[in-house]
Design an enzyme around this catalytic site. Sequence first.
Site, short mmCIF file in Angstrom:
data_model
loop_
_atom_site.label_atom_id
_atom_site.label_comp_id
_atom_site.label_asym_id
_atom_site.label_seq_id
_atom_site.Cartn_x
_atom_site.Cartn_y
_atom_site.Cartn_z
N ASP A 174 -63.02 -33.67 6.61
CA ASP A 174 -64.32 -32.97 6.14
C ASP A 174 -65.45 -33.71 6.39
OD1 ASP A 174 -62.89 -30.83 4.69
OD2 ASP A 174 -62.72 -31.97 2.82
N ARG A 221 -50.92 -30.78 4.00
CA ARG A 221 -51.26 -30.91 5.42
C ARG A 221 -51.16 -32.34 6.09
NH1 ARG A 221 -54.61 -29.13 1.62
NH2 ARG A 221 -56.55 -30.10 1.13
N ASP A 257 -56.78 -33.51 7.16
CA ASP A 257 -57.75 -32.93 6.95
C ASP A 257 -58.94 -33.69 6.96
OD1 ASP A 257 -59.14 -30.67 5.57
OD2 ASP A 257 -59.13 -31.81 3.79
N ARG A 271 -52.23 -29.86 12.11
CA ARG A 271 -52.78 -29.32 10.97
C ARG A 271 -52.48 -27.63 11.09
NH1 ARG A 271 -56.88 -29.30 7.06
NH2 ARG A 271 -56.78 -27.51 6.09
#
Length: 177
Positions: A107, A102, A105, A82
Amino acid sequence: MKKLVYLSLGSNLGDRRANLEAAVDRLRAVGTVQAVSSFYETDPLEFTAQPKFLNIAVGLETEKMPRQLLAATQAIEQALGRKRARGNTAADRVADRTKGPRTIDIDIVLFGKSLINLPRLTVPHPAMHERRFVLEPLAEIAPEVRHPVLKRTMRELRDALPAAGVRKLQDAKGASD
């Protein structure tokens, strides 16, 4: 003290499935993986001139505190290729999140029932209730978990959104498409 946290993972570069599976494997060093959703292919939002995403949700039991978990997830992202915006302002993070493809990711969308408002981390994720690509996999593994602010279940939040743009592919165990 262990907390059950929920993570939203996405990838739209390279071998998306392998990127997600590698991230889940690395999360095992951060805590106990309690649940992994099926894979969902989703259309990109905001910056739409990029490849489709593959998304999953993960339930992770961890003893990490919020900042420690954020550091661990960002280290996993970096290890898996990343690239982040160089600045560390809110505008830099928004640009990084919305403007490009990307490899991975991760979160933090829920951290137990905690409300967290730190300079680099807001939980529950402030836009999760607007994102079908987050709620579809999350409702699969945690349908009755309640949003600590909105007081609605993940299933209720998902069902309040249009169904377009998200397609279930398979479970995360490796069955073929």
